[in-house]
Design an enzyme around this catalytic site. Structure first.
Site, PDB file in Angstrom:
ATOM      1  N   ALA A   1      -0.559  -6.799  -4.850  1.00  0.00           N
ATOM      2  CA  ALA A   1       0.289  -7.577  -4.345  1.00  0.00           C
ATOM      3  C   ALA A   1       0.184  -6.753  -2.844  1.00  0.00           C
ATOM      4  O   ALA A   1       0.348  -7.584  -1.766  1.00  0.00           O
ATOM      5  CB  ALA A   1       1.749  -7.460  -4.686  1.00  0.00           C
TER       6      ALA A   1
ATOM      7  N   THR B   1     -17.515  -5.437  -5.492  1.00  0.00           N
ATOM      8  CA  THR B   1     -17.845  -6.090  -6.675  1.00  0.00           C
ATOM      9  C   THR B   1     -16.600  -6.363  -7.208  1.00  0.00           C
ATOM     10  O   THR B   1     -15.677  -5.584  -7.392  1.00  0.00           O
ATOM     11  CB  THR B   1     -18.614  -5.198  -7.550  1.00  0.00           C
ATOM     12  OG1 THR B   1     -19.913  -4.733  -6.751  1.00  0.00           O
ATOM     13  CG2 THR B   1     -19.192  -5.591  -8.891  1.00  0.00           C
TER      14      THR B   1
ATOM     15  N   CYS C   1      19.603  12.863  -3.742  1.00  0.00           N
ATOM     16  CA  CYS C   1      20.115  13.941  -2.626  1.00  0.00           C
ATOM     17  C   CYS C   1      19.690  15.057  -2.793  1.00  0.00           C
ATOM     18  O   CYS C   1      19.274  15.850  -2.096  1.00  0.00           O
ATOM     19  CB  CYS C   1      21.630  13.790  -2.745  1.00  0.00           C
ATOM     20  SG  CYS C   1      22.599  13.779  -4.361  1.00  0.00           S
TER      21      CYS C   1
ATOM     22  N   ALA D   1      -0.783  -7.909 -11.236  1.00  0.00           N
ATOM     23  CA  ALA D   1      -1.004  -7.731 -12.603  1.00  0.00           C
ATOM     24  C   ALA D   1       0.094  -6.922 -13.312  1.00  0.00           C
ATOM     25  O   ALA D   1       0.622  -7.126 -14.490  1.00  0.00           O
ATOM     26  CB  ALA D   1      -2.299  -7.582 -13.125  1.00  0.00           C
ATOM     27  N   HIS D   2       0.182  -5.359 -12.514  1.00  0.00           N
ATOM     28  CA  HIS D   2       0.773  -4.667 -13.222  1.00  0.00           C
ATOM     29  C   HIS D   2       2.313  -4.652 -13.337  1.00  0.00           C
ATOM     30  O   HIS D   2       2.968  -3.872 -14.107  1.00  0.00           O
ATOM     31  CB  HIS D   2       0.352  -3.206 -12.848  1.00  0.00           C
ATOM     32  CG  HIS D   2       1.093  -2.698 -11.476  1.00  0.00           C
ATOM     33  ND1 HIS D   2       2.107  -1.919 -11.543  1.00  0.00           N
ATOM     34  CD2 HIS D   2       0.635  -3.028 -10.198  1.00  0.00           C
ATOM     35  CE1 HIS D   2       2.461  -1.749 -10.219  1.00  0.00           C
ATOM     36  NE2 HIS D   2       1.651  -2.534  -9.515  1.00  0.00           N
TER      37      HIS D   2
HETATM   38  C1  LIG Z   1       5.178  -3.935  -6.816  1.00  0.00           C
HETATM   39  C2  LIG Z   1       5.321  -4.753  -5.755  1.00  0.00           C
HETATM   40  C3  LIG Z   1       4.346  -4.964  -4.870  1.00  0.00           C
HETATM   41  C4  LIG Z   1       3.105  -3.936  -4.815  1.00  0.00           C
HETATM   42  O1  LIG Z   1       2.345  -4.409  -5.771  1.00  0.00           O
HETATM   43  P1  LIG Z   1       0.929  -3.418  -5.814  1.00  0.00           P
HETATM   44  O2  LIG Z   1       0.165  -4.457  -6.962  1.00  0.00           O
HETATM   45  O3  LIG Z   1       1.267  -2.408  -6.614  1.00  0.00           O
HETATM   46  O4  LIG Z   1       0.266  -3.539  -4.618  1.00  0.00           O
HETATM   47  C5  LIG Z   1       4.631  -5.709  -3.624  1.00  0.00           C
HETATM   48  N1  LIG Z   1       5.582  -6.195  -3.637  1.00  0.00           N
HETATM   49  C6  LIG Z   1       6.855  -6.284  -4.487  1.00  0.00           C
HETATM   50  C7  LIG Z   1       7.681  -7.180  -4.547  1.00  0.00           C
HETATM   51  C8  LIG Z   1       6.427  -5.402  -5.616  1.00  0.00           C
HETATM   52  O5  LIG Z   1       7.504  -5.327  -6.621  1.00  0.00           O
END
Ligand SMILES: *Cc1c(COP(=O)(O)O)cnc(C)c1O
Length: 376
Positions: free
Chosen positions: A69, A239, A323, A200-201
């Site tokens: 993302a 790739t 903290c 995906a994660h």
């Molecule tokens: C986790 C997250 C991202 C980052 O995603 P990645 O695939 O780890 O780069 C971006 N935006 C939101 C809202 C997320 O929860």
């Protein structure tokens, strides 16, 4: 170990792990190679492209695979704004104070190139009002970006309505759907989005793979974020990561099954009920109308440091701020909601694994209870 941080990353689903290991074993050819194995890999990639497109009501030709993302968000901003797609006199961006951190760093970069950014505040419920977007849009606005579901609060923004406003104003609209994808229905036409980011994660797939939806991609004049050998319509060189994409496809296929079953268990309500029964004072940040899998809680009478330190090998929990480690600032989302440092220090986000047991929750609640001094 009790993992309550799935909004940061969801553990790989076992079906995905299997799909990944099979793909690593047999799908090693380069999808650009024109022998039969290369073509097979290319075909498998396009099967997932079609699957993702179907899932969100798009065309496969509108989907680009990325590393996640963060990269998709970079494309949404930089590939559009720095390309020939937007008139050069439009240098204003509207986004919000509760976006994922990567959006701020992209915006800081664009600011250094002369762009102006308006950061819209959330309302008390942790969502973005349509009116505040209406008020922020100017004649020179090039892009509006509002996340679908917030990653700290689980709150859901009125994307369809905001999209309509943008459409009527002739402004491009991007939404980061990393947290909402496969948890709530997405149709890019119903939501009136032009660009959408996926990862995906966050749904039990592998890290390092995601996607971006771009409406009418082939008609756009975009600048690649990674200049390369023409992969992914020339927008994203390198790739293509076939095994990761196949794992992503498996996650897309099965995550919702688990999520729908999880929703029926009402785990979030159970946690809140138990806090009440144990006379632990709490406040929900955002609103109760949020994702079933996520809740941000401020517990003014609970010593979060003690809770976390005592269970440092047991609980994986996202703190609103910490903290003890001087570097860590209170979360920008909590600040945007008006929490002060003190309250942020008493805040954590719980984001559930879909297979969490009531035993695990009961342990968690007992530990919270022990770290709480004044009961209500
Ligand atoms: C986790 C997250 C991202 C980052 O995603 P990645 O695939 O780890 O780069 C971006 N935006 C939101 C809202 C997320 O929860």
């Amino acid at each position: 170990m009790i993992y309550l941080d799935t909004a940061a990353s969801y553990p790989i689903l076992s079906e995905v792990r299997l799909a990944l290991s099979e793909a690593f074993e047999s799908m090693y050819a380069n999808s650009a190679s024109n022998h039969f194995l290369g073509e097979k890999v290319s075909h498998e990639i396009n099967v997932v492209r079609e699957q993702l497109a179907d899932e969100i009501g798009a065309y496969p030709s509108e989907i680009i695979f990325t590393s996640g993302a963060t990269e998709s968000n970079n494309i949404a901003f930089k590939s559009f704004l720095l390309g020939a797609e937007i008139p050069t006199d439009k240098k204003h961006i509207v986004t919000t104070e509760i976006e994922h951190k990567c959006i701020f760093s992209i915006c800081d970069y664009l600011k250094s190139l002369g762009y102006e950014i308006t950061y819209v505040k959330p309302n008390k419920c942790g969502t973005i009002d349509v009116d505040s977007i209406v008020n922020a849009i100017r004649l020179d606005t090039a892009l509006v970006s509002v996340m679908h579901v917030n990653n700290e609060l689980g709150t859901i923004n009125p994307i369809a309505e905001i999209g309509k406003v943008c459409f009527n104003a002739g402004v491009l609209f991007h939404s980061d759907a990393a947290q909402s994808f496969k948890k709530i229905d997405i149709d890019v036409d119903d939501l009136n989005v032009d660009i959408m980011s996926f990862s995906a994660h966050k749904i039990g797939g592998p890290k390092g793979i995601g996607a971006i939806y771009i409406r009418d991609l082939r008609k756009k004049h975009l600048i690649p974020v990674i200049h390369g050998a023409g992969q992914e319509d020339g927008l994203r060189g390198g790739t293509v990561a076939a095994p990761l994409i196949i794992g992503f496809g498996k996650a897309i296929e099965i995550f919702s099954n688990y999520y729908e079953k999880f929703k029926l268990l009402q785990i979030r309500s159970y946690l809140l009920e138990q806090l009440n029964l144990n006379e632990i004072k709490y406040q929900i940040n955002g609103s109760e109308l949020a994702l079933e899998s996520c809740v941000s809680l401020t517990l003014p009478n609970t010593n979060i440091e003690v809770l976390v330190r005592k269970n440092e090998n047991e609980l994986c929990l996202a703190q609103g701020s910490a903290c003890s480690s001087k570097e860590i600032e209170p979360s920008h989302v909590l600040i945007a909601l008006g929490l002060d440092r003190e309250l942020a220090d008493h805040t954590f986000r719980v984001s559930f694994s879909l297979d969490i047991s009531t035993n695990e929750l009961d342990f968690f609640i007992a530990e919270i209870s022990e770290a709480t001094t004044n009961k209500i």
